[in-house]
Enzyme design. Sequence first.
Site, PDB file in Angstrom:
ATOM      1  N   GLU A 155       0.817  -1.215   0.000  1.00 47.11           N
ATOM      2  CA  GLU A 155       0.000   0.000   0.000  1.00 47.11           C
ATOM      3  C   GLU A 155       0.856   1.272   0.000  1.00 47.11           C
ATOM      4  OE1 GLU A 155      -2.789  -0.419   3.218  1.00 47.11           O
ATOM      5  OE2 GLU A 155      -3.786  -2.120   2.284  1.00 47.11           O
ATOM      6  N   GLU A 159      -5.174  -8.860  -0.096  1.00 50.53           N
ATOM      7  CA  GLU A 159      -6.044  -8.587   1.046  1.00 50.53           C
ATOM      8  C   GLU A 159      -7.467  -8.377   0.561  1.00 50.53           C
ATOM      9  OE1 GLU A 159      -4.866  -5.380   3.595  1.00 50.53           O
ATOM     10  OE2 GLU A 159      -2.742  -5.956   3.603  1.00 50.53           O
TER      11      GLU A 159
END
Length: 529
Positions: A187, A328
Amino acid sequence: MKSTLRKIQLGLLSGVLALAGSAVVMTSSASADSMTQVNATQLVADMGAGWNLGNTLEANINGIPSETAWGNPVVTQAFIDRVRAAGFKTIRIPVSYLGHIGSAPNYTINSAWLNRIQQVVDYAHGRGLYVLINMHGDGFKTVTGSWLICDSSNQTTIRDKYQKVWQQIATRFQNYSERLIFEAMNEEFDGQYGNPTQPCYSNINAYNQIFVDTVRRSGGNNASRWLLIAGWNTNIDYTAGNYGFVLPTDQYRSPSIPANEQRLMISVHYYDPWDFAGEENGTITQWGPAATNPARKSTWGQQDHMDAQLKKMRDTFVSRGYPVFVGEYGSVDKTSADSTNNRYRADYARTLVSTAKKYGAATAYWDNGWNGAYGFGLFNRSSVTVTQQGIIDAIISAVGGTTPTTPPTTTPPTTTPPTTRPPTTPPPNGRSCSASYTATGQWQGGFQAEVRVTAGNSAISGWTVTWTLANGQQVTQAWNATVTTSGSTVTARNVGYNGSIGAGGSTTFGLLGSSSGATGVPSLSCTAS
């Protein structure tokens, strides 16, 4: 979109764990594990259902990583075995380095921390699982001591540090098999939820290139290992769209890799719609076509959106030989506000996994270890038990067997046959076992079932369960048992880790099947050894 705060259980920040294994020196073996050349299609199939060991090796206090810092217990081999027994074949292990990185010019990783990372990797890799390790929190501006900052002015130092840290990681694990995958970062973006900015995106591309070059040139099996790279904030739109993502070159890879195959994967995360998946309130608690209360269902992010997003990744990357990894996904527990929430969490997971499979992507559920309001937990890590069997069943059923055109929901069918048959009666003495059958899911053309095997008055070291299929039934997938068929007779035998059962104890295995007629409940016969 999500924030670091979502991953932290509030109020659980406690003292730093003394680093496990600090007195032990661990190094990679002198001889390399055998390395199998696995192409993109084989890789995704072999990875199967994936799961995240979240809020553990990326947890930290004041920039010092510690696996118990956010309230989770120390990882054990028994717990990893429980995850494996549940049917997961891949474990993603988020890792932060932060204050465990020494000063320039060497940026040496604390040896005790690297030893502990390797020990946890070995828990999973040694059991035949795929394992992913990454650099997780070092790029979060909200984390004390973060340094992999794409909009920092000090890019020369950052790139040098990044290269030297990955050099050490890659060298430590250079002899592991193809079941170990490295992920460049997690991220990574400028911290602002909006369109990507330049030159920040250019710096992310540069990190990816440094990562690939460093790993490939580090020796051992790393020259042909699968590597996972990510675009802006692992966002599908900003990775697949025209926002600046550039695939790194792979010029140092092994010449043994066929020229027409890749060894790079693309990492994305999926939490749409956020008001259902992650927002910590009790308003939006339902998702998908089975939702019964429109006021509790988001106005966007339903099945059509999920399909379009994953198709976008297929069209942009999978079609060119680059498999996609949804590293995820998941949704938080809102049963405190809506007792029906878990059925929609299961529907969401089932649909995501089956859609990803359709478009050539592997997946890993985000589990932060927290069970309770707004937690993602599927297991109780302290007691080494399952807490969300329904969600696990949804994931396992979606990744294996024949997925129906419309994934099954928890809505019961029009005609519901009996779902449970009482256990068979064991002999009065000697080694014995009984087995009971429960239909856990039924839909047009298919079914899912769980079989519980229970030991009699004495412990057993193995078991075999047999039954006869109804007309039109066929077993297409099984987990936690070795299943064979001969005509209409099904034989299920224990696998290595669940054959031994103490007196009165039990274990379960699951199966997925197709059916052209009524889905009946068979009579089971159990033989112990």
